[in-house]
Design an enzyme around this catalytic site. Structure first.
Site, PDB file in Angstrom:
ATOM      1  N   TYR A 140     -18.986   1.347  -0.983  1.00  0.00           N
ATOM      2  CA  TYR A 140     -20.139   1.364  -1.891  1.00  0.00           C
ATOM      3  C   TYR A 140     -21.459   1.174  -1.135  1.00  0.00           C
ATOM      4  CZ  TYR A 140     -16.868   1.026  -5.835  1.00  0.00           C
ATOM      5  OH  TYR A 140     -15.874   1.261  -6.744  1.00  0.00           O
ATOM      6  N   LYS A 191      -4.796   0.309   2.161  1.00  0.00           N
ATOM      7  CA  LYS A 191      -4.207   1.651   2.250  1.00  0.00           C
ATOM      8  C   LYS A 191      -4.021   1.916   3.741  1.00  0.00           C
ATOM      9  CE  LYS A 191      -2.942   5.535   0.220  1.00  0.00           C
ATOM     10  NZ  LYS A 191      -1.713   5.614  -0.576  1.00  0.00           N
ATOM     11  N   ASP A 223      -1.864   1.994  -4.137  1.00  0.00           N
ATOM     12  CA  ASP A 223      -1.208   2.789  -5.195  1.00  0.00           C
ATOM     13  C   ASP A 223      -0.029   2.009  -5.774  1.00  0.00           C
ATOM     14  OD1 ASP A 223      -0.340   3.109  -2.570  1.00  0.00           O
ATOM     15  OD2 ASP A 223       0.484   5.107  -2.876  1.00  0.00           O
ATOM     16  N   ASP A 247     -12.589  -3.187  -7.445  1.00  0.00           N
ATOM     17  CA  ASP A 247     -13.305  -2.724  -8.636  1.00  0.00           C
ATOM     18  C   ASP A 247     -12.288  -2.133  -9.623  1.00  0.00           C
ATOM     19  OD1 ASP A 247     -15.237  -1.832 -10.363  1.00  0.00           O
ATOM     20  OD2 ASP A 247     -16.071  -0.308  -9.038  1.00  0.00           O
ATOM     21  N   ASP A 251     -10.294  -4.170 -13.116  1.00  0.00           N
ATOM     22  CA  ASP A 251     -10.415  -3.655 -14.485  1.00  0.00           C
ATOM     23  C   ASP A 251      -9.031  -3.425 -15.078  1.00  0.00           C
ATOM     24  OD1 ASP A 251     -13.136  -3.705 -14.563  1.00  0.00           O
ATOM     25  OD2 ASP A 251     -13.367  -1.627 -15.200  1.00  0.00           O
TER      26      ASP A 251
END
Ligand code: NAD
Length: 356
Positions: A140, A191, A223, A247, A251
């Protein structure tokens, strides 16, 4: 010494829910909590007054405080403003200026609300996960970033995923410290099979673990972590991960509980200063109606007491009071079900104060 709380209600329901959290703090003040509250505008409300979503006086107040209590920012009214002065800039500015690198997002399912989840009660009942998300680095913020036009006229968009070892170390340290106060388990999510940055992330976490061997450490690819969160979420205690993975996963974890109006969050810097806010937004669709759920904000005060003000016993009191009002069957509209007693925002706040 008197600790300082900067109170920034923000926009939409932020005004209503923060008013209830302030009632709770006032009750604790009457019981001996030594804090001082100072309120300032942020977001669209601040823009309307001063032309900036984060006025200098608000930032100064936040920087001088031991902790910031934030409602939420944003709303239809400000959506067409230039991006540089949109309400969300107020929030991002606070995170950046205060150096809030660690975002703590608990996903707790109160047994009284097990029916609110879309997952089967036996999968989620008693769920208590803490997601520790790196908040000021990663893709980000990485440079270079942008969209350029190639020689053949096609556009190419690019962002950069970058982490320094020191950034991984400090967020891992936060995760180990928090796990030590809970179930003593950390799952680091990366990852590493595809991204070199997160291969390094995994190495650094393993190196840090040598001095934190009282904590049970595991690693998971993102994943798989997403899959495990919906398959068997109770296997997790603390999860630590990068800005973007956190992020998304936080959620997902929040929705396991089915009640966005119940979940608090904290963002901490290296000095232990923190900003505390509900995970939800300003809910312009229900703003001004006295029907929003104030419990996420009230529980954010509990996190504030625990992580920035060193008042764990007061934090426990708030959490027990929330438990009590739920046991008593009080529900705002978002968590209401048949047979319960529907209450307004202010009635819920009053009930928590009474339970305290
Ligand atoms: P939202 O979280 O504000 O609302 C999503 C849905 O949940 C809405 O239907 C809303 O009514 C409901 N809801 C949210 N909080 C509730 C509560 N306490 N009690 C009862 N119901 C509640 O998300 P959104 O609609 O995507 O965004 C609205 C605005 O909030 C946008 O401007 C967005 O940018 C902003 N936003 C701000 C923050 C923040 O300040 N941290 C976070 C997310 C969104």
């Amino acid at each position: 010494m008197t600790k300082k709380i900067a109170v920034l209600p923000g926009d939409g329901i932020g005004q209503e829910i923060v008013a209830e959290a302030v009632k709770v703090i006032k009750k604790l003040q009457a019981d001996g909590l030594d804090v001082e509250m100072n309120e300032a505008p942020v977001g669209g409300t601040a823009y309307d007054i001063s032309g900036s979503p984060l006025p200098d006086e608000t930032l100064k107040l936040a920087k001088e405080a031991d902790a910031v209590l934030l409602g939420a920012v944003g709303g239809y009214k400000w959506e067409s403003l230039d991006i540089s002065v949109r309400p969300e800039k107020g929030l991002l500015g606070l995170r950046k200026e205060l150096g809030l690198f660690a975002n703590l997002r608990p996903a707790i399912l109160y047994p009284q609300l097990a029916d609110a989840s879309t997952l089967k009660p036996e999968i989620v009942s008693g769920l208590d996960i803490m997601i520790v998300r790196e908040l000021t680095g990663g893709i980000y913020f990485g440079q270079p970033r942008g969209v350029k036009t190639l020689d053949n006229g096609e556009r190419e968009g690019y962002n950069t995923l970058v982490y320094r070892e020191s950034e991984v170390k400090r967020i891992t340290e936060v995760a180990f410290d928090i796990a030590r106060k809970r179930g003593k388990k950390v799952c680091s999510v990366d990852k590493a099979n595809v991204l070199e940055v997160t291969e390094m992330w995994r190495d650094v976490v393993n190196e840090m673990h040598k001095d934190n061997s009282d904590i049970e450490l595991s690693h998971m690819y993102v994943d798989n972590a997403a899959m495990q969160l919906v398959k068997e979420p109770k296997q997790f205690d603390v999860m630590v991960t990068t800005n973007m993975f956190g992020d998304i996963l936080s959620d997902c974890a929040a929705m396991l509980t089915g009640s966005i109006g119940m979940l608090p969050s904290a963002s901490l810097n290296e000095k232990g200063q923190g900003m505390y806010e509900p995970i939800h937004g300003s809910a312009p669709d229900i703003a001004g109606q006295n029907i929003a759920n104030p419990l996420a904000t009230i529980l954010s005060v509990a996190m504030m007491l625990r992580y920035s003000l060193d008042e764990a016993a007061m934090a426990d009191r708030i959490e027990k009071a929330v438990d009590k009002v739920l046991d008593d069957g009080l529900r705002t509209a978002d968590i209401y079900s048949d047979g319960m007693k529907k209450v307004s925002t202010s009635e819920m706040g009053d009930a928590v104060v009474t339970a305290l």
